[in-house]
Structure formats: structure tokens, C-alpha cells
Design an enzyme around this catalytic site. Sequence first.
Site, short mmCIF file in Angstrom:
data_model
loop_
_atom_site.label_atom_id
_atom_site.label_comp_id
_atom_site.label_asym_id
_atom_site.label_seq_id
_atom_site.Cartn_x
_atom_site.Cartn_y
_atom_site.Cartn_z
N ARG A 104 -16.56 69.04 -7.74
CA ARG A 104 -17.44 69.83 -8.59
C ARG A 104 -18.87 69.37 -8.35
NH1 ARG A 104 -13.85 72.82 -8.91
NH2 ARG A 104 -12.88 73.77 -10.76
N GLU A 151 -24.05 77.43 -9.42
CA GLU A 151 -23.46 78.34 -8.44
C GLU A 151 -23.59 79.77 -8.93
OE1 GLU A 151 -19.47 77.06 -7.61
OE2 GLU A 151 -20.10 75.06 -6.97
N HIS A 159 -18.29 77.69 -2.15
CA HIS A 159 -17.14 77.33 -2.99
C HIS A 159 -15.88 78.04 -2.49
CE1 HIS A 159 -16.10 75.71 -7.25
NE2 HIS A 159 -15.06 75.61 -6.43
#
Length: 330
Positions: A237, A266, A285
Site C-alpha cells: 500500500r 491513487e 496498481h
Amino acid sequence: MNKHIVLYKKLSPALMIRLQERAQVTLIDTLDSDGLQRLRAALPSAHGLLGASLRLDAELLDLAPRLEAVSSVSVGVDNYDIDYLSGRNILLSNTPDVLTETTADTGFALILATARRVVELANLVRAGQWNHNIGPLHFGSDVHGKTLGIIGMGRIGEALAQRGHFGFGMPIIYHSNNPKPAVEKRFNAQYRSLSQLLQQADFICLTLPLTAQTQGLIGAEEFALMRPESIFINISRGKVVDENAMIAALQQRQIRAAGLDVFEREPLQHDSPLLHLDNVLATPHIGSATHETREAMARCAVDNLLAALAGERPANLVNEVVWRQRLERV
């Protein structure tokens, strides 16, 4: 089962049919302002929620007095207030197993691509700038035989260690809350303190969940311990890392490079300095982003939710305390 499910993630036709055969389903297909408004309107009658990438806070969930279960299409549960859910006896489930191998593949892809400067040099060719044999200015670094340091030896950490040990002959060192004797035996791995790992590893890979204890774990002091030839990989993360400290370490060449699949915010902001550093490989991601794995995750989430709404224990229950309390009341 006469239950109402609010779905805030698109599913494949087969999974959608399966849900609709068992419950009334409201699909919120976008999470823009209009979608969030429709979600809020659907919550008062919702018995179950299924989705991902949305922060479900108390303010939002207070609108759902009938809620029995939340099923997250993810392994991470940092979008959920677990204490709040447990206080209301709402079951929370996730999808921890089905994405392990795919996410480890992503981690090792970042290791290889960052070490060998694959994207940077491929872009050089694409731009028509390959005019002669490359020299030391464009050399990368070897992966085989280098020391792989893994911070967080859970399922994904073990899968990463397997690839490094058996596939690339890499010595494995790791740091976690507790030593893992089975991991040490299988991969000839050695436990290290965090500071020791940062000083000794050629590749430093984060595979930690985001918790109050891990947030900001890697900051300026930690980057200062790394060696100039170290390569930093984050598939956990973004908020586990102090992003400004990482940017400074990369700009000052305290470390050689970084392969990043996650970020503090993000999508990554367009003005982020990370976009202008030639020693950064950034991906959007994509840890679990394959057709096969995303379908398996959605299937697992559907199984979890239908079990919970039928009064059964979901296979991947996060807040076990709620289930124990339910059993005590029976």
C-alpha cells in the site's frame, strides 16, 4: 432468501445472474457523484454490500440500518472501519488467497523490469534513439544471485520468496512481526530486524497490509539505511511509505531505483515528481489485474456474501469476533 444486495462493482454476467437468483440486486455501476447519490439512496434497504475501492465510513454506513454483511473484492481492508462494523455486528469478508500468485508475479515483474531498466530502454528504442550498441550509461543490474529482502512475510511475501529462491537463486532475508520457521526451512531464509534488512538487501520489497502500525513505516531514516545500489519495490500500500522521503532518496540517488505499483494517492497525481524520475518504474496498481484473477476475486466475494446472508460463516471472514458473538446468542 429475500435480501437486498447493493453492488458497487460490475460483475461478469454469470456472477450477476447468480446474485440475482438469490437476492434483489441494485447495481451502482459508477462511483462518480451521481453514482454515490444512488448508492446513498439504496443503503436504507440494503442487507449486503459488495464492491471495492470505496471508503465505507460510519457516516455512509449509518444510512444502512439493515446491513448484515459487507463483502470486499480485495485482500486489503483499509477502506473499512472494522471496529465500527464489529460494533454493529456486520460481517466483513475479503478475498485474500486468490490473488496471491498474481500479485507476486507483479512484484517480480517490477524487480526484473526495474533492475534491467526494461521500460526506460524500450522507450529509447521506440523513440528511434537506438543508434549504436548501448554502453555502461544504459546498463542495468543482475537479479540472479542478489539478496532479496522481503518486509512482511505473509502469503504474497512467501510467493515472492519462492520465485526468488527457486527461480533466481537469490538469498532470502525477511522482516515480519514474528520469525517464520517454515519459511526459513523452505527457502533457506533468514530473519532480520528492519534496519538490518534495509542495510543488507539488494532488492527491498514491501508486501505489508496498511494498518496503524505500518503507515509511514518506511521514511527518511529507513531510506538512509539503504545502499546506493538498492532497488526498492512496493506492491503493498502506498501509505506504508513516506512518499516525499522516497522521492528525495531517488532524486539524491540514495538508492538506485524504485518499482512502484501503489502510491499515497491513487491515481497518481499528474504533477508528482515520480513521473519525471528516470529511476522510477510506476504501474497503475495492477497487482491483481489479470482477467483470471479478477474474476476469481469477484467469485470469492460473491460466495462470501451469499454465505453471510444465508446465516453461514463466510470462508474469508475478517472480523471473527462478530461470528463468535452470533454463535453465543444462538
